[in-house]
Design a protein around this motif. Structure first.
Motif, PDB file in Angstrom:
ATOM      1  N   MET A 298       0.836  -1.191   0.000  1.00  0.00           N
ATOM      2  CA  MET A 298       0.000   0.000   0.000  1.00  0.00           C
ATOM      3  C   MET A 298       0.878   1.251   0.000  1.00  0.00           C
ATOM      4  O   MET A 298       0.572   2.245  -0.643  1.00  0.00           O
ATOM      5  CB  MET A 298      -0.827  -0.028   1.287  1.00  0.00           C
ATOM      6  N   ASP A 299       1.977   1.145   0.724  1.00  0.00           N
ATOM      7  CA  ASP A 299       2.893   2.269   0.821  1.00  0.00           C
ATOM      8  C   ASP A 299       3.465   2.640  -0.545  1.00  0.00           C
ATOM      9  O   ASP A 299       3.565   3.811  -0.885  1.00  0.00           O
ATOM     10  CB  ASP A 299       4.030   1.874   1.779  1.00  0.00           C
ATOM     11  N   LEU A 302       0.819   4.389  -2.569  1.00  0.00           N
ATOM     12  CA  LEU A 302       0.629   5.749  -2.069  1.00  0.00           C
ATOM     13  C   LEU A 302       1.773   6.652  -2.518  1.00  0.00           C
ATOM     14  O   LEU A 302       1.558   7.787  -2.934  1.00  0.00           O
ATOM     15  CB  LEU A 302       0.585   5.743  -0.539  1.00  0.00           C
ATOM     16  N   SER A 375      -5.886  17.620  -1.954  1.00  0.00           N
ATOM     17  CA  SER A 375      -7.114  17.106  -2.570  1.00  0.00           C
ATOM     18  C   SER A 375      -6.929  15.705  -3.138  1.00  0.00           C
ATOM     19  O   SER A 375      -7.897  14.958  -3.282  1.00  0.00           O
ATOM     20  CB  SER A 375      -7.593  18.063  -3.656  1.00  0.00           C
ATOM     21  N   MET A 377      -4.999  13.440  -1.698  1.00  0.00           N
ATOM     22  CA  MET A 377      -4.533  12.534  -0.647  1.00  0.00           C
ATOM     23  C   MET A 377      -5.538  11.422  -0.338  1.00  0.00           C
ATOM     24  O   MET A 377      -5.206  10.241  -0.389  1.00  0.00           O
ATOM     25  CB  MET A 377      -4.248  13.358   0.608  1.00  0.00           C
ATOM     26  N   ILE A 378      -6.761  11.845  -0.035  1.00  0.00           N
ATOM     27  CA  ILE A 378      -7.744  10.832   0.361  1.00  0.00           C
ATOM     28  C   ILE A 378      -8.139   9.927  -0.820  1.00  0.00           C
ATOM     29  O   ILE A 378      -8.182   8.707  -0.666  1.00  0.00           O
ATOM     30  CB  ILE A 378      -8.950  11.496   1.041  1.00  0.00           C
ATOM     31  N   TRP A 381      -5.480   7.380  -1.307  1.00  0.00           N
ATOM     32  CA  TRP A 381      -5.510   6.375  -0.227  1.00  0.00           C
ATOM     33  C   TRP A 381      -6.611   5.356  -0.481  1.00  0.00           C
ATOM     34  O   TRP A 381      -6.441   4.164  -0.323  1.00  0.00           O
ATOM     35  CB  TRP A 381      -5.722   7.076   1.119  1.00  0.00           C
ATOM     36  N   MET A 385      -6.178   1.358  -1.148  1.00  0.00           N
ATOM     37  CA  MET A 385      -6.799   0.457  -0.176  1.00  0.00           C
ATOM     38  C   MET A 385      -7.423  -0.771  -0.844  1.00  0.00           C
ATOM     39  O   MET A 385      -7.667  -1.777  -0.200  1.00  0.00           O
ATOM     40  CB  MET A 385      -7.882   1.243   0.537  1.00  0.00           C
ATOM     41  N   LEU A 386      -7.686  -0.631  -2.159  1.00  0.00           N
ATOM     42  CA  LEU A 386      -8.374  -1.722  -2.862  1.00  0.00           C
ATOM     43  C   LEU A 386      -7.616  -3.040  -2.716  1.00  0.00           C
ATOM     44  O   LEU A 386      -6.392  -3.068  -2.674  1.00  0.00           O
ATOM     45  CB  LEU A 386      -8.476  -1.386  -4.357  1.00  0.00           C
ATOM     46  N   ASP A 387      -8.372  -4.095  -2.659  1.00  0.00           N
ATOM     47  CA  ASP A 387      -7.722  -5.401  -2.526  1.00  0.00           C
ATOM     48  C   ASP A 387      -7.576  -6.060  -3.893  1.00  0.00           C
ATOM     49  O   ASP A 387      -8.471  -5.982  -4.731  1.00  0.00           O
ATOM     50  CB  ASP A 387      -8.560  -6.306  -1.623  1.00  0.00           C
TER      51      ASP A 387
ATOM     52  N   LEU B  16      -7.199  24.054   5.808  1.00  0.00           N
ATOM     53  CA  LEU B  16      -6.918  22.715   5.268  1.00  0.00           C
ATOM     54  C   LEU B  16      -6.421  21.774   6.364  1.00  0.00           C
ATOM     55  O   LEU B  16      -6.875  20.635   6.487  1.00  0.00           O
ATOM     56  CB  LEU B  16      -5.832  22.807   4.203  1.00  0.00           C
ATOM     57  N   PHE B  20      -8.041  18.188   7.695  1.00  0.00           N
ATOM     58  CA  PHE B  20      -7.368  16.902   7.622  1.00  0.00           C
ATOM     59  C   PHE B  20      -7.012  16.351   8.995  1.00  0.00           C
ATOM     60  O   PHE B  20      -7.140  15.155   9.241  1.00  0.00           O
ATOM     61  CB  PHE B  20      -6.112  17.001   6.752  1.00  0.00           C
ATOM     62  N   TYR B  45      -8.932  -5.380   9.961  1.00  0.00           N
ATOM     63  CA  TYR B  45      -8.427  -5.291   8.602  1.00  0.00           C
ATOM     64  C   TYR B  45      -8.561  -3.865   8.082  1.00  0.00           C
ATOM     65  O   TYR B  45      -7.683  -3.297   7.456  1.00  0.00           O
ATOM     66  CB  TYR B  45      -9.210  -6.274   7.732  1.00  0.00           C
ATOM     67  N   LYS B  49      -5.715  -0.416   7.366  1.00  0.00           N
ATOM     68  CA  LYS B  49      -5.651   0.492   6.220  1.00  0.00           C
ATOM     69  C   LYS B  49      -5.791   1.933   6.654  1.00  0.00           C
ATOM     70  O   LYS B  49      -5.158   2.832   6.103  1.00  0.00           O
ATOM     71  CB  LYS B  49      -6.745   0.138   5.227  1.00  0.00           C
ATOM     72  N   TYR B  52      -2.768   3.820   7.733  1.00  0.00           N
ATOM     73  CA  TYR B  52      -1.981   4.423   6.658  1.00  0.00           C
ATOM     74  C   TYR B  52      -2.393   5.861   6.416  1.00  0.00           C
ATOM     75  O   TYR B  52      -1.566   6.736   6.215  1.00  0.00           O
ATOM     76  CB  TYR B  52      -2.181   3.639   5.352  1.00  0.00           C
ATOM     77  N   LEU B  53      -3.722   6.053   6.422  1.00  0.00           N
ATOM     78  CA  LEU B  53      -4.236   7.388   6.126  1.00  0.00           C
ATOM     79  C   LEU B  53      -3.787   8.375   7.201  1.00  0.00           C
ATOM     80  O   LEU B  53      -3.409   9.507   6.892  1.00  0.00           O
ATOM     81  CB  LEU B  53      -5.770   7.354   6.025  1.00  0.00           C
ATOM     82  N   LEU B  56      -0.326   9.273   6.529  1.00  0.00           N
ATOM     83  CA  LEU B  56      -0.260  10.117   5.343  1.00  0.00           C
ATOM     84  C   LEU B  56      -0.603  11.559   5.686  1.00  0.00           C
ATOM     85  O   LEU B  56       0.098  12.505   5.299  1.00  0.00           O
ATOM     86  CB  LEU B  56      -1.259   9.568   4.324  1.00  0.00           C
TER      87      LEU B  56
END
Lengths: 393, 320
Positions: A298-299, A302, A375, A377-378, A381, A385-387, B16, B20, B45, B49, B52-53, B56
């Motif tokens: 994932m890293d 990203l 904008s 970033m999310i 992510w 995140m998708l598998d 901003l 966040f 699980y 994840k 990570y956010l 970030l």
């Protein structure tokens, strides 16, 4: 954090692969930053030019107020002012505006005198270049480049008829024109002998419009101001510092006003990008699934996304910077500059001096790049995140 | 209130950040309550994840906070041109009662965020992510400091009054005034300078014997004495003026912006010295690396400030 060159390469090619989508974002981003940079560059350049001209101004300007309005200063006040310790010189000025009805413009008319020092160096240069005594004798005048153009358009090739306060005509010959180095102020200027100025304005000859005072030691300014206030309580003293601060405020206000509007559009853009990137196409989902199946963490995804957005917005930032520099300093910022020059029919046609400083670039960077990175970033992510198994199934 | 472009930029980024960091805050709380690395539930699980956010977002904020801090100082410096009486950032910061607190909060938050990031790096190094709960709790607390900073900053910019007369740094940092700092001037110069060098020597000793506790303690002392001695003693050599004690004028271009380098070295050095050592002790990691970084930057700081004094003496043959 280790830097992975292959990841950077992948990000670059991924951007190219996405083609139209990238281009769309890139262009809009460039345009937004370009607009912002241009406005800030223009306001900074004008501010810089004004500051330069303020630096040449005399330390104090005295205006006489009566009932809150500015009125003429009697010339007999000059002597007592000169007697104040620390005052180097006192120059009474005769100047005003002359409305030229045909063209619908205002000229700034300034009276000059042969035996008097001018209050500004650039003006003194012009005065030195011409024989003021000859001007007096032949009732001549010297005009700014903008004035000359307006007069020529109205068939005044070598003279101009002023209408005095009494309603009489006063013919003045154009003896020459000047392009002062600081054309922001001198473009609409007419220099003529004091005597003629008194006549045109209908002013009594023992008065002046205002008085400028030169002070040799800037440390003494506050003391001198308080002495003048005691001597003539009806006079308002404007210091050079006051003028500089008010310029700064005006331009901060103007660019701040524009910037507030920009913030709104930046957030709109933020929402658009957010929305656009949130909806992943099945293609992109597949791509991420494959990458994950190949062992990307994932890293990694990203990071790759971060490189992508950074390349995109930093590229847009640099391009916009280059474009706006060309637009402002090479093409002299058509359209946008009128926002700053102000409302006047005889707009000064000055050149924006090249003025560029590092904090401005930092400011532009902080206003644009973080918004874009934030904008994406999310959404990135979410994508990361998708598998793999879910996407590829 | 004035809205200069710089202020608008800072306020916009504050907005901003607030958005966040709130997300990160909520996620951190969730992580703290329900993180269980043993569990094989859907929730765990998902949490993995979400962690990570959080990382970030905090990286994003920290990356911007560092340049933004310098930019804030720069903005105060430019504002000093339009605020009556102010001649550098000191006057602007002190034009509002809580100006100094805002600055302290900003610094503290840089340390806190940096601390979190170091912990995060240690955390993700291991596949088990052993410190997720600790770092989530830590951010949960740091978030309030961060919000306090943003609120103070917004209040600061809205209550700036350009027509109010403020004191310039010459009066703020002088022995004669009744300012909150005047008590510092009761101390003798030689005392504070020797304390400064003593804490540096203690740090060297701590480094040589590789003792984390000594090193940490000496860094705290060093940070304090460095700032006090900079105001009392070293700044006068930078300005070559025995009466000028301002820690902000160092940042101006008249002195080649040397303050930016001095402060960067000092804060980096003590940051690694304090946070690095704490983290290394907590997570049983490589303490030596943090110490080396720290010692490098701290020595750089000591060399820079000492050089001003020495060069002055060599040039003029007298002490100030």
């Amino acid at each position: 954090m280790k830097f992975n060159l292959y990841l950077l390469e992948f990000a670059l090619f991924s951007l190219i692969r996405k083609g139209a989508k990238t281009l769309f974002v890139f262009l809009i981003l460039t345009f937004l930053i370009f607009l912002l940079a241009s406005v800030l560059f223009i306001s900074d350049a004008i501010k810089h030019e004004l500051n330069v001209s303020v630096a040449h101004l005399p330390e104090l300007t005295l205006q006489r107020l009566q009932a809150g309005k500015q009125v003429n200063v009697p010339l007999k006040r000059v002597e007592p002012l000169l007697e104040i310790e620390g005052v180097a010189s006192v120059i009474p000025r005769v100047w005003g505006y002359y409305y030229f009805k045909v063209a619908g413009v205002n000229f700034s008319v300034v009276g000059i005198d042969a035996f008097e020092q001018s209050y500004k160096e650039s003006l003194q240069k012009v005065v030195d270049a011409y024989d003021v005594k000859a001007l007096e004798k032949e009732s001549g005048m010297i005009v700014g480049a903008g004035v000359k153009k307006i007069l020529e358009e109205n068939y005044y090739q070598d003279f101009f008829n002023f209408v005095t306060a009494d309603g009489k005509w006063k013919r003045m010959h154009i003896m020459g024109s000047f392009n002062a180095d600081i054309s922001l102020q001198a473009n609409d200027m007419i220099l003529l002998p004091k005597k003629s100025a008194y006549e045109i304005f209908g002013m009594p000859e023992n008065e002046a419009t205002d008085v400028v005072v030169k002070v040799s030691n800037p440390e003494e300014i506050p003391t001198i101001v308080s002495k003048i206030n005691q001597l003539y309580p009806d006079m308002r003293v404007v210091t050079k510092e006051d003028i500089r601060v008010s310029y700064q405020n005006i331009f901060d206000y103007k660019s701040g006003f524009f910037l507030s509007l920009f913030v709104v559009s930046a957030f709109t853009f933020f929402m658009i990008i957010y929305d656009k990137l949130s909806g992943l196409s099945s293609e992109e989902k597949r791509e991420i699934g494959i990458l994950k199946a190949l062992g990307w963490s994932m890293d990694d995804i990203l990071k790759e996304r971060f490189y992508e957005s950074f390349i995109l917005c930093f590229g847009a930032f640099l391009l916009a910077l280059a474009l706006s520099m060309a637009y402002v300093f090479f093409w002299e910022a058509p359209l946008l500059r009128s926002l700053f020059v102000g409302y006047s029919t005889l707009k000064p046609s000055f050149e924006l001096p090249f003025y560029f400083n590092m904090p401005m670039i930092v400011l532009l960077f902080l206003l644009s790049v973080p918004v874009y990175i934030g904008s994406v970033m999310i959404p990135s992510w979410r994508a990361a995140m998708l598998d793999a198994d879910e996407v590829l199934r | 209130m004035t809205l200069t472009p710089e202020i608008i930029a800072i306020l916009m980024l504050d907005g901003l950040f607030l958005f966040f960091s709130s997300i990160a805050f909520v996620l951190s709380l969730k992580l703290y309550w329900s993180w269980d690395s043993e569990a094989t539930t859907l929730l765990q699980y998902r949490l993995e994840k979400e962690s990570y956010l959080v990382g970030l977002i905090i990286k994003y904020i920290f990356m911007l906070k560092v340049p933004l801090f310098l930019f804030f100082i720069y903005t105060c410096d430019t504002l000093s041109g339009i605020i009556t009486g102010a001649m550098c950032a000191a006057g602007v910061v002190n034009s509002v009662d809580f100006g100094l607190f805002l600055l302290l909060f900003k610094l503290l938050n840089l340390y806190l965020f940096g601390f979190w990031l170091l912990l995060h790096v240690r955390d993700v190094e291991s596949e088990l992510q052993p410190y997720v709960r600790q770092k989530s709790l830590f951010f949960g607390i740091a978030f309030f400091f961060f919000v306090a900073e943003i609120v103070l900053e917004i209040l600061f910019f809205t209550s700036l009054n350009i027509s109010k007369i403020v004191s310039c740094c010459g009066t703020l940092f002088s022995a004669s005034t009744q300012s909150s700092l005047s008590f510092l001037f009761l101390m003798e110069n030689w005392m504070i300078v020797s304390l400064f060098y003593a804490s540096f020597i203690l740090m060297l000793v701590g480094f040589m014997v590789k003792n984390g506790a000594v090193y940490l303690f000496s860094n705290l002392l060093f940070l304090f004495f460095a700032i006090v001695s900079l105001i009392l003693f070293f700044s006068t050599y930078v300005y070559e003026l025995p009466t000028h004690h301002c820690p902000f004028c160092l940042l101006q271009s008249d002195y080649y912006g040397v303050g930016y380098f001095l402060y960067a070295a000092l804060f980096l050095g003590t940051f690694y010295g304090i946070c690095g050592v704490v983290i290394a002790t907590l997570t049983k990691g490589f303490i030596l690396r943090a110490m080396r970084f720290s010692l490098f930057f701290n020595s750089l700081y000591v060399v820079m400030v000492s050089a001003y004094v020495v060069v002055y003496f060599l040039k003029n043959g007298v002490w100030l």
